[in-house]
Design an enzyme around this catalytic site. Sequence first.
Site, PDB file in Angstrom:
ATOM      1  N   ILE A 129       0.834  -1.206   0.000  1.00 13.34           N
ATOM      2  CA  ILE A 129       0.000   0.000   0.000  1.00 13.34           C
ATOM      3  C   ILE A 129       0.869   1.258   0.000  1.00 13.34           C
ATOM      4  O   ILE A 129       0.757   2.122  -0.872  1.00 13.34           O
ATOM      5  CB  ILE A 129      -0.950   0.026   1.217  1.00 13.34           C
ATOM      6  N   LYS A 140       3.984  11.550 -10.058  1.00 15.39           N
ATOM      7  CA  LYS A 140       3.136  12.691 -10.422  1.00 15.39           C
ATOM      8  C   LYS A 140       3.939  13.988 -10.379  1.00 15.39           C
ATOM      9  O   LYS A 140       3.795  14.845 -11.251  1.00 15.39           O
ATOM     10  CB  LYS A 140       1.945  12.781  -9.474  1.00 15.39           C
ATOM     11  N   HIS A 278       1.806 -22.007 -41.044  1.00 16.54           N
ATOM     12  CA  HIS A 278       0.798 -20.937 -41.011  1.00 16.54           C
ATOM     13  C   HIS A 278      -0.342 -21.267 -40.051  1.00 16.54           C
ATOM     14  O   HIS A 278      -1.518 -21.089 -40.360  1.00 16.54           O
ATOM     15  CB  HIS A 278       0.276 -20.654 -42.415  1.00 16.54           C
ATOM     16  N   ARG A 512     -18.999 -28.594 -31.477  1.00 20.67           N
ATOM     17  CA  ARG A 512     -18.305 -28.107 -32.671  1.00 20.67           C
ATOM     18  C   ARG A 512     -17.011 -27.421 -32.259  1.00 20.67           C
ATOM     19  O   ARG A 512     -16.839 -27.023 -31.105  1.00 20.67           O
ATOM     20  CB  ARG A 512     -19.187 -27.141 -33.455  1.00 20.67           C
TER      21      ARG A 512
END
Length: 516
Positions: A129, A140, A278, A512
């Site tokens: 923290i 900043k 490929h 599928r």
Amino acid sequence: MSGVQVKRALISVSDKTGIVEFAKELDKLGVEIISTGGTATLLQKEGVNVIGISEVTGFPEILDGRLKTLDPHIHGGLLAVRDDEKHRQQIAEHNITPIDLVVVNLYPFKATISKPNVPFSEAIENIDIGGPTMLRSAAKNHKYVAVVVDAADYSKVLEEVKASGSIAEETKRKLAAKVFRHTAAYDALISQYLTEQVGEQTPDTYTVTYEKVQDLRYGENPHQSAAFYREPLAGAGNIATAKQLHGKELSYNNINDGNAALAIVKEFSEPAVVAVKHTNPCGVGIGNTIFEAYQKAYASDPVSIFGGIIAANRPIDKETALQLKEIFLEIIMAPSFTDEALEILKEKKNLRLLELGEIVSKEKADWKLASVEGGVLIQEDDTKQITEADLEVATDRKPTREEIQQLLFAWKVVKHVKSNAIVLVKDNMTIGVGAGQMNRVGSARIAIEQAGDKSFRSVLASDAYFPMPDTVEEAAKAGVSAIIQPGGSIRDEDSIKAANEHGIAMVFTKVRHFKH
């Protein structure tokens, strides 16, 4: 004020690599050093002059170290705009001294959750923290404060401080950008971990992070830039963590094709070899040994394998290496290579050899990302497995024991072929692969043409159902004896009727495998 002299530094690191040497150099330069906990203890032990954090804050470190730097005396010293008269007055009024350099790295959250069966409580205790808060404050305000989160930057910072007593504005900006990348990645990993813990699969926001493996010479084509990144917790048995033992640097297409080959070979528990071009398989073989498996993979398509990618799920031995050496290949991937095999294969200067470590089939599906313009699609890996018990016989004739074995083999392969996909299999090897056509019968014709005379008494797998009986008719002409397909078309009866007329056994999987 961009050329702020470095007079005061705050150092608090979990990873202490290089920190003693760095701090000693700052100390020699007359920089006042503030430090916390174990870092302060280490530096003092090594003879570095250190001011404890409590001397600055006037408050002890409490809550087992959870609270020590979250204090105005620290963050006021980091966030004050030095050109602002009001800010200067306020920090003077509250006896806050500016801090010019912050050196912080964070609690080892990634290392903690990488451990097997780590307790949730231990993971939580390794969420930093104070560290991210200091980093963000300093980053900043990087116009006035230099902030270092990576030990690789120690030498650059020292070099500039020694030369001018300050750190260049451009350097501070680059360091600040690195900090925000670092804290963003740190928080992303925490958010991923906690999201998984509560079982959310598609949260309102989806945040992921990756670590750079290498810059690539180019992407799919020479005019495209590219780089390779891996997941922070990527385990063994994948191309992102593979150890390159020999050969040229991997390319974008190498990595993409290698990943496709590895996904297929993971389908098999018996010795298996996969050849890919490929991202589509051009040859897959299984056998009692890896040598036999390679012979079958090669015989599947001796033309297309040229310049391909090979993946094996067993160590490469001398016998197999001698065969592999005979053709041009881009990559050979395997759990390991014997010393004799390495000696043989290293004779080919550019051949890339990748040691994968243990190859384990996935028990749990990962989430995969696919970028689209303006967004991203995510979905689970297609890890669905089909066994004999799942098969539904749709025709009058049931498949023989041998046909069932070959059908299940073909189903494992067709899953990894670009849709529309058709695969022909015989004698534990692919003999024809039709990939990526706009209609299914087109893929069937390609696979059958490739198989030639071998198609007689082969089996056929289709990644999706037959909307009409034309694929069955083509299979019958080629002498195919059994078919595996998902079923589920409103015209299934047409395909079943055609199969019955030709004595073909056909089974449905009810699953599928579209692959785009």
